[in-house]
Design a protein around this motif. Structure first.
Motif, short mmCIF file in Angstrom:
data_model
loop_
_atom_site.label_atom_id
_atom_site.label_comp_id
_atom_site.label_asym_id
_atom_site.label_seq_id
_atom_site.Cartn_x
_atom_site.Cartn_y
_atom_site.Cartn_z
N MET A 88 -5.21 27.09 -50.45
CA MET A 88 -6.26 28.08 -50.72
C MET A 88 -5.65 29.45 -50.96
O MET A 88 -4.69 29.84 -50.30
CB MET A 88 -7.22 28.16 -49.53
N CYS A 89 -6.16 30.17 -51.91
CA CYS A 89 -5.79 31.57 -52.10
C CYS A 89 -6.93 32.41 -51.54
O CYS A 89 -8.02 32.44 -52.08
CB CYS A 89 -5.58 31.88 -53.58
N GLY A 90 -6.68 33.09 -50.41
CA GLY A 90 -7.74 33.83 -49.75
C GLY A 90 -7.52 35.32 -49.68
O GLY A 90 -8.36 36.03 -49.12
N ARG A 91 -6.40 35.81 -50.23
CA ARG A 91 -6.12 37.24 -50.20
C ARG A 91 -5.08 37.55 -51.27
O ARG A 91 -4.11 36.80 -51.43
CB ARG A 91 -5.59 37.63 -48.82
N TYR A 92 -5.26 38.64 -52.00
CA TYR A 92 -4.25 39.02 -52.99
C TYR A 92 -4.21 40.53 -53.14
O TYR A 92 -5.03 41.26 -52.57
CB TYR A 92 -4.47 38.32 -54.32
N SER A 93 -3.24 41.02 -53.91
CA SER A 93 -3.06 42.46 -54.09
C SER A 93 -3.08 42.82 -55.57
O SER A 93 -2.76 42.00 -56.44
CB SER A 93 -1.73 42.93 -53.47
N ASN A 137 2.93 36.02 -45.48
CA ASN A 137 3.94 36.17 -46.51
C ASN A 137 3.30 36.60 -47.82
O ASN A 137 2.19 36.15 -48.15
CB ASN A 137 4.69 34.86 -46.74
N ARG A 138 3.98 37.45 -48.54
CA ARG A 138 3.50 37.88 -49.86
C ARG A 138 4.35 37.22 -50.95
O ARG A 138 5.58 37.19 -50.85
CB ARG A 138 3.57 39.40 -50.00
N PHE A 139 3.68 36.72 -51.96
CA PHE A 139 4.34 36.08 -53.10
C PHE A 139 4.12 36.93 -54.34
O PHE A 139 2.99 37.33 -54.65
CB PHE A 139 3.77 34.68 -53.32
N THR A 140 5.20 37.22 -55.05
CA THR A 140 5.13 38.03 -56.27
C THR A 140 6.00 37.41 -57.35
O THR A 140 6.77 36.47 -57.09
CB THR A 140 5.63 39.47 -56.02
N LEU A 141 5.92 37.96 -58.55
CA LEU A 141 6.88 37.59 -59.58
C LEU A 141 8.21 38.26 -59.25
O LEU A 141 8.26 39.30 -58.58
CB LEU A 141 6.40 38.02 -60.95
N LEU A 143 8.60 27.10 -53.66
CA LEU A 143 8.57 28.31 -52.84
C LEU A 143 7.31 28.36 -51.98
O LEU A 143 7.37 28.57 -50.77
CB LEU A 143 8.66 29.55 -53.73
N VAL A 144 6.17 28.17 -52.60
CA VAL A 144 4.90 28.23 -51.89
C VAL A 144 4.72 27.03 -50.97
O VAL A 144 4.10 27.13 -49.91
CB VAL A 144 3.72 28.33 -52.89
N GLU A 145 5.30 25.92 -51.34
CA GLU A 145 5.18 24.69 -50.56
C GLU A 145 5.69 24.86 -49.13
O GLU A 145 5.23 24.17 -48.21
CB GLU A 145 5.96 23.58 -51.26
N GLU A 146 6.61 25.79 -48.92
CA GLU A 146 7.14 26.04 -47.59
C GLU A 146 6.07 26.63 -46.66
O GLU A 146 6.23 26.62 -45.44
CB GLU A 146 8.34 26.98 -47.66
N VAL A 147 5.02 27.17 -47.26
CA VAL A 147 3.98 27.87 -46.49
C VAL A 147 2.62 27.19 -46.58
O VAL A 147 1.87 27.14 -45.62
CB VAL A 147 3.88 29.34 -46.96
N PHE A 197 0.10 37.65 -53.99
CA PHE A 197 -0.91 37.00 -53.17
C PHE A 197 -0.29 36.66 -51.82
O PHE A 197 0.93 36.64 -51.66
CB PHE A 197 -1.49 35.75 -53.85
N PHE A 198 -1.15 36.40 -50.85
CA PHE A 198 -0.70 36.18 -49.46
C PHE A 198 -1.03 34.77 -48.98
O PHE A 198 -2.07 34.23 -49.30
CB PHE A 198 -1.37 37.19 -48.52
N GLU A 199 -0.10 34.23 -48.22
CA GLU A 199 -0.34 32.99 -47.48
C GLU A 199 0.30 33.13 -46.11
O GLU A 199 1.22 33.93 -45.93
CB GLU A 199 0.23 31.77 -48.21
N TRP A 200 -0.17 32.33 -45.16
CA TRP A 200 0.29 32.45 -43.78
C TRP A 200 1.11 31.22 -43.39
O TRP A 200 0.63 30.08 -43.49
CB TRP A 200 -0.91 32.61 -42.85
N LYS A 201 2.33 31.46 -42.93
CA LYS A 201 3.22 30.38 -42.50
C LYS A 201 3.04 30.15 -41.00
O LYS A 201 3.17 31.08 -40.21
CB LYS A 201 4.67 30.73 -42.81
N ARG A 202 2.75 28.93 -40.64
CA ARG A 202 2.52 28.61 -39.24
C ARG A 202 3.84 28.41 -38.50
O ARG A 202 4.72 27.67 -38.94
CB ARG A 202 1.67 27.34 -39.12
#
Length: 232
Positions: free
Chosen positions: A1-6, A114-118, A154-158, A100-105
């Protein structure tokens, strides 16, 4: 899910990158959340930014947790589901962002944002669909959803999903009403991992009330007491 971005770039940056006019007085956003009014570029008006609500409007979503708000649509089934099919065919949009942001447990209770960017920290766009409907008070309102797909390495880790990031060459095709369904579906893939980076950010992002530059700064790892400290 993408629930927060910048979307922390300036109005001028946005206009130059997307070749679209921003009539409203836009201010950089560091912590965009569902139900908020944010800029998109629609298939109906590709030369200007429109301001739509993400997911649902604030009045409709009042007192509902994010988990109950419809904010994303799965790319794999967006062309089949009755609730999304019409929008996918006729009402597509670009959702400008720069991260965009995702949370690593970590453990049972701890989650690190964590923030993901280009890799070059440039602007990009999520693939979106939009809808028009009559609000609770009778006025016409507009909402959008962000499409998600399987994650890259990269995103799969989170997280097990990531938002669909369109390549620049596919943005015009995404908005073009004559683009075939097969072409559209072919765009909805994980973004190349070698073009992205990620880093931990302050837990300030956890609250939608916080919307300041400090949210997107890289933080140090947690110390032994579980505290965060922003880099100078």
């Amino acid at each position: 899910m993408c629930g927060r971005y910048s979307l922390s770039k300036s109005k001028i940056d946005l206009e130059e990158r997307f070749q679209a006019e921003m009539l409203a007085d836009f201010k950089p956003r560091y912590n965009i959340a569902p139900t908020q009014l944010v800029p998109v570029i629609t298939s109906d008006s590709p030369k200007g930014f429109s301001f739509f609500y993400w997911g649902i409007t604030p009045d409709f979503g009042q007192n509902k947790p994010v988990s109950q708000k419809l904010i994303n649509a799965k790319a794999e089934t967006v062309h089949e589901k009755i609730s999304f099919k019409s929008s996918f065919e006729r009402r597509r949009c670009l959702v400008p962002a720069d991260g965009f942001f995702e949370w690593k447990r970590l453990g049972k209770k701890t989650k690190i944002p964590n923030r993901f960017t280009l890799r070059d920290d440039s602007l990009f766009s999520f693939a979106g669909i939009w809808e028009e409907y009559e609000g609770l008070s009778g006025e016409v309102q507009h909402t959008f959803l962000i499409l998600t797909t399987t994650p890259n390495e990269l995103v799969e880790e989170v997280h097990d999903r990531m938002p669909v990031i369109l390549s620049r060459e596919n943005e015009k095709k995404w908005l073009d009403k004559y683009t075939s369904e097969a072409e559209l579906l072919n765009m909805l893939k994980p973004y190349p991992v070698e073009l992205m980076v990620s880093y931990p950010v302050s837990p300030l992002v956890n609250s939608v009330q916080n919307d300041s530059p400090g949210i997107i700064r890289k933080t140090s790892p947690m110390d032994q007491f579980g505290n965060y400290t922003l880099f100078g």
